[in-house]
Design an enzyme around this catalytic site. Structure first.
Site, PDB file in Angstrom:
ATOM      1  N   LYS A 172       0.843  -1.197   0.000  1.00  0.00           N
ATOM      2  CA  LYS A 172       0.000   0.000   0.000  1.00  0.00           C
ATOM      3  C   LYS A 172       0.882   1.253   0.000  1.00  0.00           C
ATOM      4  CE  LYS A 172      -1.720   3.057   2.955  1.00  0.00           C
ATOM      5  NZ  LYS A 172      -1.884   4.203   2.061  1.00  0.00           N
ATOM      6  N   GLU A 249      10.305   2.252  10.288  1.00  0.00           N
ATOM      7  CA  GLU A 249      11.283   3.307  10.015  1.00  0.00           C
ATOM      8  C   GLU A 249      10.501   4.625  10.101  1.00  0.00           C
ATOM      9  OE1 GLU A 249      14.467   3.418   9.526  1.00  0.00           O
ATOM     10  OE2 GLU A 249      14.279   5.542   9.063  1.00  0.00           O
ATOM     11  N   CYS A 283      13.379  11.780   6.096  1.00  0.00           N
ATOM     12  CA  CYS A 283      13.567  11.431   7.507  1.00  0.00           C
ATOM     13  C   CYS A 283      15.016  11.672   7.899  1.00  0.00           C
ATOM     14  CB  CYS A 283      13.128  10.009   7.791  1.00  0.00           C
ATOM     15  SG  CYS A 283      13.970   8.806   6.817  1.00  0.00           S
ATOM     16  N   GLU A 382       9.718  16.540  15.079  1.00  0.00           N
ATOM     17  CA  GLU A 382       9.965  16.502  13.640  1.00  0.00           C
ATOM     18  C   GLU A 382       8.972  17.425  12.927  1.00  0.00           C
ATOM     19  OE1 GLU A 382       9.202  12.857  11.363  1.00  0.00           O
ATOM     20  OE2 GLU A 382      11.204  13.108  10.501  1.00  0.00           O
TER      21      GLU A 382
HETATM   22  C1  UN1 Z   1      13.844   8.939   3.944  1.00  0.00           C
HETATM   23  O1  UN1 Z   1      13.797  10.161   4.001  1.00  0.00           O
HETATM   24  O2  UN1 Z   1      12.874   8.265   4.387  1.00  0.00           O
HETATM   25  O3  UN1 Z   1      19.806   9.011   3.031  1.00  0.00           O
HETATM   26  C2  UN1 Z   1      14.943   8.167   3.325  1.00  0.00           C
HETATM   27  C3  UN1 Z   1      18.937   9.600   2.382  1.00  0.00           C
HETATM   28  C4  UN1 Z   1      18.148   8.845   1.344  1.00  0.00           C
HETATM   29  C5  UN1 Z   1      17.007   8.137   1.977  1.00  0.00           C
HETATM   30  C6  UN1 Z   1      16.090   8.971   2.798  1.00  0.00           C
HETATM   31  N1  UN1 Z   1      19.022   7.889   0.718  1.00  0.00           N
HETATM   32  O4  UN1 Z   1      18.692  10.777   2.558  1.00  0.00           O
END
Ligand code: UN1
Length: 492
Positions: A172, A249, A283, A382
């Site tokens: 999804k 994550e 993230c 965040e």
């Molecule tokens: C994300 O923002 O969920 O290291 C992953 C990084 C990318 C992945 C980000 N390769 O910024």
């Protein structure tokens, strides 16, 4: 354009007959109508996946790997078209969209190669005439729930290892980016999965119905999720009760430490990419700049100059694209107001960008606060937007302590020319990723990716480590002492 589910090898509309719309966040253009699924569609997909898994687990792993590597080559051929579509669907600028698709290409290639390894081990037994080997077994049907911010890369982080380990999947994607997921499915189908109906299944729709139905399904054995902390906590709670496995994550509150001996141009460059790239919606994005008091004034000056050069606009022709939608923009602006009320000093930005063409999209000005203290909400929570905060410090120990002291633990960086300080930082920083003289973003697919504390639940994606999340270890013990006993009888 109309986007459909893919269930048991067939593109089909949801049984609900309902649809939702997919828009370009930069100008509101309608890109596609999308089938809006319900629990009934999820259940159909899960049954197909469960049945298909019985055959898929027996397909030799190198054959599974070959399909993934072929999907990698197909994505390479389609890269430019998919990247342009990605920019229009999600908003990130075209150079980054190409990077997103490249990450998908690389991940299919990396994990495809694992099909020829997928190694276990043999272990010496403590008894005579016994041999023991340990192999990876599939888990079963995996439910994969993926975010909008890396709409082609992150799906491959999960689909590839799930498949190579012999699992089948029900996927999804975020409601904001269904088209990118359809493109990933098309590559896999064309690479050979058309001959294995039920191995990959796509169910388009919202978290409330589709996500919850995936969570509730008794026939799904594992959930892999990337997204918000709230949803991750909900998944962990349900998986705790039902004893499903989960790999989560979630958020970050990543920092770059700028030492007094740092090359400040390098520091500014790293921060511009890490804080304002992807409009701060990674993230791994950096939202805290922990800056040595001796260089703070000079650093602020260079940052203001660099930010003023960033051109906002549609991602096909600018440096900074829109944020994902108006709701996200409102949340970002609320945090800016919170920062002002907490006494942080606003240096740049701090408002919606609405001049000219920008009025049609969800644009927010790159924002920088200074004179922040580590416990302010804008330095702890965040924001997931183009907002960075400067926190001054005096000693390396203090900087590392500020760096480590949040509810998250994904990525950190230090900019310094002092090798001793760099080594101490690498040792004492407690996040899953640490960068020396580079920003907090840009993790490579061959390395384990994930975070400590509230960022995750102990699993890693990427590298070979991801295989642990998608397989069960099986220990096989062979006892052949019967042969010895038989020989003794024969000798009598
Ligand atoms: C994300 O923002 O969920 O290291 C992953 C990084 C990318 C992945 C980000 N390769 O910024």
């Amino acid at each position: 354009m109309h986007l459909k589910n893919y269930i048991n090898g067939v593109w089909k509309d949801s049984v609900t007959g309902r649809t939702f719309e997919d828009h370009d966040p930069a100008n509101g253009d309608l890109l596609a109508t999308v089938t809006l699924s319900s629990a009934a569609d999820v259940n159909e997909a899960v049954s197909a996946a469960k049945k298909a898994q019985q055959q898929w687990r027996l397909v030799p792993a190198p054959v599974k790997g070959d399909i993934l590597m072929k999907a990698s080559r197909i994505l390479e051929e389609r890269k430019e078209d998919i990247a342009r579509e990605l920019t229009c669907e999600m908003g990130k600028v075209i150079a980054e969209a190409r990077g997103d698709v490249q990450e998908a290409i690389d991940m299919f290639n990396l994990i495809g190669g694992e099909g020829r390894r997928l190694r276990g081990e043999t272990v010496p037994s403590e008894m005579p005439n016994k041999t023991i080997y340990v192999v990876r077994d599939p888990i079963g049907v995996c439910g994969l729930i993926t975010p909008w911010n890396f709409p082609t890369a992150i799906p491959t982080w999960k689909i590839a290892p799930a498949l190579v380990c012999g699992n089948t999947v029900v996927v999804k994607p975020a409601t904001e980016t269904p088209r990118c997921m359809v493109r990933i499915f098309e590559a896999l189908i064309d690479a050979g999965l058309k001959d294995y109906p039920g191995v990959i299944n796509l169910v388009l729709g919202g978290g409330g119905e589709v996500g919850e139905a995936i969570l509730a399904s008794k026939d799904i054995s594992m959930i892999s999720f990337t997204g918000s902390t709230d949803v991750g906590r909900r998944i962990a709670t349900v998986c705790g009760e039902t004893l499903k496995r989960s790999s989560l994550e979630m958020g970050g509150k990543n920092a770059i430490i700028v030492m007094d001996d740092a090359d400040l141009h390098l520091a500014v460059d790293s921060v511009i990419w890490s804080a304002y790239g992807t409009t701060g919606q990674r993230c791994t994005a950096c939202s805290r700049l922990i800056v040595h008091r001796k260089v703070k004034a000079e650093f602020e000056k260079l940052m203001i100059e660099a930010i003023s050069k960033l051109k906002l606009g549609h991602g096909l022709k600018s440096d900074v694209g829109p944020v994902i939608n108006m709701g996200a923009r409102r949340k970002i602006d609320e945090y800016v107001q919170i920062g002002k009320n907490e006494g942080a000093k606003l240096l740049v930005g701090g408002e919606n960008a609405t001049e000219g063409e920008l009025a049609k999209g969800s644009f927010y000005k790159p924002t920088l606060f200074t004179d922040c203290t580590p416990n302010m909400r804008i330095c702890q929570e965040e924001i997931f937007g183009p907002v960075a905060t400067i926190i001054p410090f005096d000693t390396l120990e203090e900087a590392i302590q500020i760096n480590n002291n949040t509810a998250f633990g994904l990525s950190s960086a230090i900019i310094t020319n002092n090798v001793n300080d760099a080594m101490v930082a690498a040792r004492d920083i407690t996040t899953g990723l640490v960068y020396i003289n580079a920003g907090t973003i840009g993790a490579e697919v061959s390395t384990p990716f994930g975070g400590t504390r509230g960022t995750g639940n102990g699993h890693r994606e990427g590298g070979v480590q991801v295989l642990d999340a998608f397989s069960e270890w099986k220990t096989v013990t062979f006892d052949f002492s019967g042969h010895v006993q038989k020989a003794q009888i024969d000798n009598k």
